[in-house]
Design a protein around this motif. Structure first.
Motif, PDB file in Angstrom:
ATOM      1  N   ILE A   1       0.821  -1.221   0.000  1.00 51.20           N
ATOM      2  CA  ILE A   1       0.000   0.000   0.000  1.00 51.20           C
ATOM      3  C   ILE A   1       0.851   1.266   0.000  1.00 51.20           C
ATOM      4  CG2 ILE A   1      -1.656   1.353   1.343  1.00 51.20           C
ATOM      5  CD1 ILE A   1      -2.930  -1.304   2.135  1.00 51.20           C
ATOM      6  N   VAL A   2       1.792   1.377   0.924  1.00 51.56           N
ATOM      7  CA  VAL A   2       2.530   2.641   1.046  1.00 51.56           C
ATOM      8  C   VAL A   2       3.490   2.876  -0.116  1.00 51.56           C
ATOM      9  CG1 VAL A   2       2.271   2.776   3.546  1.00 51.56           C
ATOM     10  CG2 VAL A   2       4.335   1.751   2.587  1.00 51.56           C
ATOM     11  N   PHE A   3       3.875   1.804  -0.830  1.00 45.90           N
ATOM     12  CA  PHE A   3       4.774   1.956  -1.978  1.00 45.90           C
ATOM     13  C   PHE A   3       4.050   1.758  -3.307  1.00 45.90           C
ATOM     14  CE2 PHE A   3       7.954   0.310   1.291  1.00 45.90           C
ATOM     15  CZ  PHE A   3       8.352   1.578   1.648  1.00 45.90           C
ATOM     16  N   ASP A   4       2.720   1.767  -3.301  1.00 47.56           N
ATOM     17  CA  ASP A   4       1.963   1.623  -4.541  1.00 47.56           C
ATOM     18  C   ASP A   4       2.331   2.776  -5.481  1.00 47.56           C
ATOM     19  OD1 ASP A   4      -0.557   2.486  -6.229  1.00 47.56           O
ATOM     20  OD2 ASP A   4      -0.832   0.365  -5.746  1.00 47.56           O
ATOM     21  N   PRO A   5       2.705   2.469  -6.742  1.00 42.54           N
ATOM     22  CA  PRO A   5       3.161   3.530  -7.650  1.00 42.54           C
ATOM     23  C   PRO A   5       2.094   4.570  -7.998  1.00 42.54           C
ATOM     24  CG  PRO A   5       3.567   1.345  -8.592  1.00 42.54           C
ATOM     25  CD  PRO A   5       2.824   1.143  -7.316  1.00 42.54           C
ATOM     26  N   THR A   6       0.825   4.224  -7.886  1.00 45.53           N
ATOM     27  CA  THR A   6      -0.220   5.182  -8.269  1.00 45.53           C
ATOM     28  C   THR A   6      -0.818   5.941  -7.089  1.00 45.53           C
ATOM     29  OG1 THR A   6      -1.900   3.439  -8.236  1.00 45.53           O
ATOM     30  CG2 THR A   6      -0.834   3.904 -10.351  1.00 45.53           C
ATOM     31  N   THR A   7      -0.734   5.377  -5.885  1.00 45.10           N
ATOM     32  CA  THR A   7      -1.343   6.053  -4.734  1.00 45.10           C
ATOM     33  C   THR A   7      -0.389   6.195  -3.551  1.00 45.10           C
ATOM     34  OG1 THR A   7      -2.205   3.965  -3.868  1.00 45.10           O
ATOM     35  CG2 THR A   7      -3.665   5.253  -5.313  1.00 45.10           C
ATOM     36  N   GLY A   8       0.777   5.592  -3.628  1.00 40.78           N
ATOM     37  CA  GLY A   8       1.707   5.585  -2.497  1.00 40.78           C
ATOM     38  C   GLY A   8       2.608   6.797  -2.442  1.00 40.78           C
ATOM     39  N   LEU A   9       3.667   6.653  -1.691  1.00 37.05           N
ATOM     40  CA  LEU A   9       4.579   7.768  -1.423  1.00 37.05           C
ATOM     41  C   LEU A   9       5.272   8.315  -2.667  1.00 37.05           C
ATOM     42  CD1 LEU A   9       6.095   6.361   1.854  1.00 37.05           C
ATOM     43  CD2 LEU A   9       4.832   8.502   1.625  1.00 37.05           C
ATOM     44  N   THR A  10       5.484   7.499  -3.685  1.00 36.99           N
ATOM     45  CA  THR A  10       6.164   7.987  -4.890  1.00 36.99           C
ATOM     46  C   THR A  10       5.193   8.235  -6.039  1.00 36.99           C
ATOM     47  OG1 THR A  10       6.706   5.717  -5.526  1.00 36.99           O
ATOM     48  CG2 THR A  10       8.398   6.967  -4.327  1.00 36.99           C
ATOM     49  N   ALA A  11       3.926   8.363  -5.749  1.00 36.39           N
ATOM     50  CA  ALA A  11       2.943   8.654  -6.798  1.00 36.39           C
ATOM     51  C   ALA A  11       3.154  10.049  -7.378  1.00 36.39           C
ATOM     52  CB  ALA A  11       1.524   8.516  -6.249  1.00 36.39           C
ATOM     53  N   SER A  12       3.629  10.990  -6.570  1.00 40.18           N
ATOM     54  CA  SER A  12       3.803  12.361  -7.062  1.00 40.18           C
ATOM     55  C   SER A  12       5.199  12.925  -6.784  1.00 40.18           C
ATOM     56  CB  SER A  12       2.746  13.276  -6.440  1.00 40.18           C
ATOM     57  OG  SER A  12       2.875  13.285  -5.042  1.00 40.18           O
ATOM     58  N   SER A  13       6.071  12.119  -6.229  1.00 38.88           N
ATOM     59  CA  SER A  13       7.431  12.558  -5.938  1.00 38.88           C
ATOM     60  C   SER A  13       8.354  11.352  -6.035  1.00 38.88           C
ATOM     61  CB  SER A  13       7.483  13.152  -4.527  1.00 38.88           C
ATOM     62  OG  SER A  13       8.786  13.554  -4.206  1.00 38.88           O
ATOM     63  N   LYS A  14       9.590  11.582  -6.483  1.00 36.60           N
ATOM     64  CA  LYS A  14      10.504  10.453  -6.665  1.00 36.60           C
ATOM     65  C   LYS A  14      11.126   9.968  -5.366  1.00 36.60           C
ATOM     66  CE  LYS A  14      13.329  11.832  -9.919  1.00 36.60           C
ATOM     67  NZ  LYS A  14      14.237  11.878 -11.084  1.00 36.60           N
ATOM     68  N   THR A  15      11.122  10.788  -4.342  1.00 42.93           N
ATOM     69  CA  THR A  15      11.699  10.381  -3.063  1.00 42.93           C
ATOM     70  C   THR A  15      10.734  10.719  -1.934  1.00 42.93           C
ATOM     71  OG1 THR A  15      12.837  12.485  -2.709  1.00 42.93           O
ATOM     72  CG2 THR A  15      14.078  10.750  -3.870  1.00 42.93           C
TER      73      THR A  15
ATOM     74  N   THR B   1      13.687   6.075  -2.087  1.00 42.99           N
ATOM     75  CA  THR B   1      12.901   6.011  -3.309  1.00 42.99           C
ATOM     76  C   THR B   1      12.421   4.571  -3.402  1.00 42.99           C
ATOM     77  OG1 THR B   1      12.819   6.576  -5.659  1.00 42.99           O
ATOM     78  CG2 THR B   1      14.831   5.500  -4.874  1.00 42.99           C
ATOM     79  N   THR B   2      11.764   4.223  -4.495  1.00 42.74           N
ATOM     80  CA  THR B   2      11.311   2.843  -4.649  1.00 42.74           C
ATOM     81  C   THR B   2      11.962   2.221  -5.875  1.00 42.74           C
ATOM     82  OG1 THR B   2       9.349   3.665  -5.775  1.00 42.74           O
ATOM     83  CG2 THR B   2       9.111   3.120  -3.444  1.00 42.74           C
ATOM     84  N   GLN B   3      12.011   0.915  -5.880  1.00 38.65           N
ATOM     85  CA  GLN B   3      12.659   0.204  -6.968  1.00 38.65           C
ATOM     86  C   GLN B   3      11.992   0.500  -8.307  1.00 38.65           C
ATOM     87  OE1 GLN B   3      15.593  -1.567  -6.599  1.00 38.65           O
ATOM     88  NE2 GLN B   3      15.520  -1.320  -8.809  1.00 38.65           N
ATOM     89  N   ASP B   4      10.681   0.703  -8.325  1.00 37.81           N
ATOM     90  CA  ASP B   4      10.007   0.993  -9.597  1.00 37.81           C
ATOM     91  C   ASP B   4      10.460   2.338 -10.170  1.00 37.81           C
ATOM     92  OD1 ASP B   4       8.409   2.037  -7.377  1.00 37.81           O
ATOM     93  OD2 ASP B   4       6.962   2.641  -8.887  1.00 37.81           O
ATOM     94  N   ILE B   5      10.772   3.302  -9.322  1.00 41.04           N
ATOM     95  CA  ILE B   5      11.297   4.590  -9.797  1.00 41.04           C
ATOM     96  C   ILE B   5      12.678   4.383 -10.409  1.00 41.04           C
ATOM     97  CG2 ILE B   5      12.148   6.864  -9.065  1.00 41.04           C
ATOM     98  CD1 ILE B   5       9.133   6.793  -9.036  1.00 41.04           C
ATOM     99  N   LEU B   6      13.540   3.630  -9.727  1.00 47.87           N
ATOM    100  CA  LEU B   6      14.880   3.368 -10.255  1.00 47.87           C
ATOM    101  C   LEU B   6      14.811   2.594 -11.573  1.00 47.87           C
ATOM    102  CD1 LEU B   6      16.752   2.447  -6.957  1.00 47.87           C
ATOM    103  CD2 LEU B   6      16.732   4.648  -8.173  1.00 47.87           C
TER     104      LEU B   6
END
Length: 127
Positions: free
Chosen positions: A30-44, A102-107
């Protein structure tokens, strides 16, 4: 289940013995979900932001009043493989919870873009 802001809430209950805390892997989803989590609007994101995000998905709170329980839970979420990656420190490190992630999906997305840029783009890239 979703909360009124559109974010997911983990099904928990508040019963005898206090609320049931889901496993860290469920919280990470949940917290790292790419569309609603912490990196949905910021890379870090900062550790402080992760503390808030984990707390927000627990509608009945924690299973104890012991100091440091949320910190321990966040450490467990950070240890879930395939999600959070520590970013280099920048800025002040005097305050607590300033570690950046950051998250692995961003990298992976950044690597994809780098690998696919044309040689012409690579030569004209500002330094």
């Amino acid at each position: 289940m979703a909360d009124d802001r559109g974010g997911a809430i983990i099904p928990t209950y508040d019963g005898p013995g206090g609320p049931r805390i889901p496993p860290p892997s469920d919280l990470a989803v949940i917290v790292f979900d790419p569309t609603t989590g912490l990196t949905a609007s910021s890379k870090t994101f900062s550790r402080a932001q992760l503390l808030a995000a984990v707390g927000n998905v627990l509608p009945y709170g924690l299973d104890t009043d012991a100091p440091g329980r949320l910190d321990d839970l966040v450490d467990e979420v950070l240890d879930v493989t395939g999600y959070a990656v520590r970013a280099p420190d920048s800025g002040s490190t005097v305050m607590t919870s300033t570690a950046r992630y950051t998250t692995q999906d961003i990298l992976d997305a950044e690597a994809y873009v780098r690998d696919r840029r044309s040689p012409a783009t690579a030569r004209t890239r500002p330094r």
